[in-house]
Design a protein around this motif. Structure first.
Motif, PDB file in Angstrom:
ATOM      1  N   GLY A 283       0.657  -0.876   0.084  1.00 34.59           N
ATOM      2  CA  GLY A 283      -0.134  -0.022  -0.183  1.00 34.59           C
ATOM      3  C   GLY A 283       0.728   1.067   0.062  1.00 34.59           C
ATOM      4  N   VAL A 284       0.466   2.554  -0.586  1.00 28.94           N
ATOM      5  CA  VAL A 284       1.017   3.886  -0.957  1.00 28.94           C
ATOM      6  C   VAL A 284      -0.283   4.330   0.443  1.00 28.94           C
ATOM      7  CG1 VAL A 284       1.670   5.814  -1.789  1.00 28.94           C
ATOM      8  CG2 VAL A 284       2.771   3.007  -2.283  1.00 28.94           C
ATOM      9  N   LEU A 285       0.304   5.242   0.575  1.00 23.26           N
ATOM     10  CA  LEU A 285      -0.799   6.654   0.727  1.00 23.26           C
ATOM     11  C   LEU A 285      -1.333   7.433  -0.242  1.00 23.26           C
ATOM     12  CD1 LEU A 285       0.164   8.628   4.690  1.00 23.26           C
ATOM     13  CD2 LEU A 285      -1.388   6.406   3.833  1.00 23.26           C
ATOM     14  N   SER A 286      -2.358   7.828  -0.479  1.00 28.95           N
ATOM     15  CA  SER A 286      -3.151   8.178  -1.931  1.00 28.95           C
ATOM     16  C   SER A 286      -1.901   9.476  -1.957  1.00 28.95           C
ATOM     17  CB  SER A 286      -5.107   8.870  -1.683  1.00 28.95           C
ATOM     18  OG  SER A 286      -5.141   9.894  -1.049  1.00 28.95           O
ATOM     19  N   GLY A 287      -1.898  10.245  -1.799  1.00 31.72           N
ATOM     20  CA  GLY A 287      -1.365  11.665  -2.028  1.00 31.72           C
ATOM     21  C   GLY A 287       0.858  11.257  -2.705  1.00 31.72           C
ATOM     22  N   TRP A 288       0.477  10.133  -2.396  1.00 33.51           N
ATOM     23  CA  TRP A 288       2.349   9.642  -2.665  1.00 33.51           C
ATOM     24  C   TRP A 288       2.257   8.970  -3.749  1.00 33.51           C
ATOM     25  CZ3 TRP A 288       5.788  11.830  -0.101  1.00 33.51           C
ATOM     26  CH2 TRP A 288       6.161  12.504   0.853  1.00 33.51           C
ATOM     27  N   ARG A 289       1.301   8.721  -4.234  1.00 33.48           N
ATOM     28  CA  ARG A 289       1.295   7.575  -5.254  1.00 33.48           C
ATOM     29  C   ARG A 289       1.888   8.157  -7.271  1.00 33.48           C
ATOM     30  NH1 ARG A 289      -5.178   4.963  -3.772  1.00 33.48           N
ATOM     31  NH2 ARG A 289      -4.245   3.640  -1.850  1.00 33.48           N
ATOM     32  N   GLY A 290       2.377   7.607  -7.029  1.00 34.04           N
ATOM     33  CA  GLY A 290       2.516   7.818  -8.730  1.00 34.04           C
ATOM     34  C   GLY A 290       4.450   8.300  -8.715  1.00 34.04           C
ATOM     35  N   ARG A 291       4.471   7.740  -7.947  1.00 34.35           N
ATOM     36  CA  ARG A 291       6.434   7.893  -7.597  1.00 34.35           C
ATOM     37  C   ARG A 291       6.663   6.866  -7.368  1.00 34.35           C
ATOM     38  NH1 ARG A 291       5.985  12.523  -3.048  1.00 34.35           N
ATOM     39  NH2 ARG A 291       3.960  13.928  -3.110  1.00 34.35           N
ATOM     40  N   HIS A 292       6.277   5.712  -7.930  1.00 29.36           N
ATOM     41  CA  HIS A 292       7.238   4.289  -8.176  1.00 29.36           C
ATOM     42  C   HIS A 292       7.297   3.616  -6.334  1.00 29.36           C
ATOM     43  CE1 HIS A 292       8.649   6.147 -12.454  1.00 29.36           C
ATOM     44  NE2 HIS A 292       7.726   4.316 -12.261  1.00 29.36           N
ATOM     45  N   ILE A 293       7.113   4.280  -5.520  1.00 31.93           N
ATOM     46  CA  ILE A 293       7.067   3.996  -4.123  1.00 31.93           C
ATOM     47  C   ILE A 293       6.698   2.249  -3.951  1.00 31.93           C
ATOM     48  CG2 ILE A 293       6.273   3.552  -1.621  1.00 31.93           C
ATOM     49  CD1 ILE A 293       5.603   6.940  -1.776  1.00 31.93           C
ATOM     50  N   ALA A 294       5.457   1.909  -4.745  1.00 35.01           N
ATOM     51  CA  ALA A 294       4.968   0.850  -4.836  1.00 35.01           C
ATOM     52  C   ALA A 294       5.716  -0.036  -5.276  1.00 35.01           C
ATOM     53  CB  ALA A 294       3.509   0.619  -5.022  1.00 35.01           C
ATOM     54  N   GLN A 295       6.579   0.447  -6.597  1.00 34.52           N
ATOM     55  CA  GLN A 295       7.577  -0.908  -7.134  1.00 34.52           C
ATOM     56  C   GLN A 295       8.520  -0.831  -6.793  1.00 34.52           C
ATOM     57  OE1 GLN A 295       5.453   1.884  -8.587  1.00 34.52           O
ATOM     58  NE2 GLN A 295       5.396   1.673 -10.995  1.00 34.52           N
ATOM     59  N   ALA A 296       9.161   0.467  -6.572  1.00 27.94           N
ATOM     60  CA  ALA A 296      10.870   0.364  -5.313  1.00 27.94           C
ATOM     61  C   ALA A 296      10.473  -1.178  -4.161  1.00 27.94           C
ATOM     62  CB  ALA A 296      11.320   1.506  -5.049  1.00 27.94           C
ATOM     63  N   LEU A 297       8.887  -0.933  -3.408  1.00 30.20           N
ATOM     64  CA  LEU A 297       9.016  -2.098  -2.641  1.00 30.20           C
ATOM     65  C   LEU A 297       8.674  -2.819  -2.708  1.00 30.20           C
ATOM     66  CD1 LEU A 297       6.311   0.674  -0.053  1.00 30.20           C
ATOM     67  CD2 LEU A 297       7.953  -0.946   0.880  1.00 30.20           C
ATOM     68  N   LEU A 298       8.207  -3.474  -4.296  1.00 25.14           N
ATOM     69  CA  LEU A 298       8.244  -4.984  -4.848  1.00 25.14           C
ATOM     70  C   LEU A 298       9.540  -5.552  -5.368  1.00 25.14           C
ATOM     71  CD1 LEU A 298       5.055  -4.256  -6.610  1.00 25.14           C
ATOM     72  CD2 LEU A 298       5.167  -5.798  -5.069  1.00 25.14           C
ATOM     73  N   ALA A 299       9.997  -4.745  -5.441  1.00 27.24           N
ATOM     74  CA  ALA A 299      11.249  -4.856  -6.316  1.00 27.24           C
ATOM     75  C   ALA A 299      12.084  -5.377  -5.001  1.00 27.24           C
ATOM     76  CB  ALA A 299      12.721  -3.589  -7.259  1.00 27.24           C
ATOM     77  N   ARG A 300      12.325  -4.677  -3.577  1.00 24.89           N
ATOM     78  CA  ARG A 300      13.249  -4.843  -2.403  1.00 24.89           C
ATOM     79  C   ARG A 300      13.068  -6.218  -1.775  1.00 24.89           C
ATOM     80  NH1 ARG A 300      15.593  -1.613   1.608  1.00 24.89           N
ATOM     81  NH2 ARG A 300      16.365  -0.144   0.138  1.00 24.89           N
TER      82      ARG A 300
END
Length: 347
Positions: A283-300
């Motif tokens: 999950g990523v807070l709505s205001g922080w989506r679109g910055r590749h945070i979920a992808q970076a978490l998945l990659a880790r």
């Protein structure tokens, strides 16, 4: 949020007394007790072999119902035993706490596969729906009320049974796998965003972030503290495969803006044919989506799972997620393997 003009207590017609199941092949119907945990777990394993052979329900998932304060096992559970004392059916009806936008009664359980096709499931489900109506009728909230359950698409007999009782298939959830031998793309995050490993000290902050991040997900409600603590302290949860994203606000304050939470159930490996980790939450807070945070978490997580000797990572996703999660996962190399159907009776 949908608001009704009348409370659920006025919209749901609930029986004053629960129906008493009757079936020639079931000698005794009674509430479950803690002494039944192992027998229920073995029944769930048998059901899993028939309906979803690639994953196994854990004993802790069975036992937790006997510890939660919001479950009254004397009225929310039912087991059926044959003349030999063998447990051949069980049911759980759980009124989900949280209830910010929805009051939901969740049904769980099933019938021993070799005993199916005789009408035992109909007796069990009739009791469960009656209990679910009783639970919903205790609420004076002006919110939608659901009796809800799930079925793997590989168990078509469940679909027929649920439809017989007017439960409607309203959503599809896909199981996705990712082969870890394939390359894992790295993502560089913007300044002010950093990743860190999950630790128990972050539990409350991640819990709060999860409840906020998932409020725009279908049917999602806040997770009770009891349920959350059971999840992150359970024997299958793995800190080393779970990660947190922190974001820095303009005033310099930092807080949790994303998370990925993982578990490992080695009992799944033999049935599935490969070693794997399971990603339970992303999950990523709505205001922080679109910055590749979920992808970076998945990659880790994928890299850590591969380093732990796993061959695949698996997760489940709402096929119609408003966040575009399905496309995000397939873009990270995940592919669909199975599908689960969500059934709802609405009030």
């Amino acid at each position: 949020m949908t608001v009704h003009p009348t409370p659920l207590s006025a919209r749901v017609t609930a029986p004053a007394q629960l129906p008493s199941p009757v079936h020639a092949d079931v000698a005794v119907w009674r509430p479950a007790t803690a002494a039944d945990i192992d027998a229920i777990w073995q029944l769930e394993i048998a059901i899993g072999r028939a309906d979803h052979p690639n994953y196994v329900r854990e004993r802790e998932e069975v036992s937790e119902a006997f510890t939660f304060s919001f479950v009254d096992v004397d009225v929310d559970t039912l087991v059926g035993l044959d003349t030999d004392g063998r447990l051949v059916a069980h049911g759980l009806v759980l009124l989900q706490p949280g209830q910010e936008t929805l009051v939901k009664s969740n049904l769980g359980g099933g019938v021993l596969p070799e005993m199916r096709g005789r009408g035992i499931g109909r007796e069990l489900l009739n009791w469960q729906i009656a209990r679910g109506k009783q639970q919903l009728a205790t609420s004076d909230k002006l919110l939608p009320g659901w009796i809800s359950t799930f079925s793997d698409e590989r168990a078509p007999q469940n679909v027929s049974l649920y439809e017989r009782f007017d439960l409607v298939c309203t959503r599809y959830f896909l199981s996705l796998d990712r082969i870890l031998a394939n390359p894992i793309r790295e993502f560089v995050l913007a300044e002010g965003i950093r990743l860190a490993g999950y630790t128990s000290e972050l539990s409350n902050a991640v819990h709060a972030a999860r409840d906020v991040a998932f409020m725009d997900h279908w049917s999602s409600q806040p997770i009770p503290d009891e349920s959350w603590n059971t999840y992150v302290t359970g024997p299958s949860f793995v800190d080393e495969l779970s990660f947190v994203a922190f974001g820095t606000e303009p005033d310099g304050s930092e807080h949790v803006v994303g998370f990925i939470m993982s578990s490992v159930n080695e009992q799944d490996w033999a049935a599935a044919g490969y070693r794997s980790s399971y990603i339970g939450l992303v999950g990523v807070l709505s205001g922080w989506r679109g910055r590749h945070i979920a992808q970076a978490l998945l990659a880790r997580q994928l890299a850590a799972s591969r380093a732990a000797g796993h061959e695949r990572a698996t997760l489940d996703v709402d096929s119609a997620s408003p966040t575009g999660a399905l496309g995000l996962y397939t873009g990270m190399g995940f592919f669909p393997t199975n599908r689960e159907l969500a059934f709802v009776l609405e009030f």
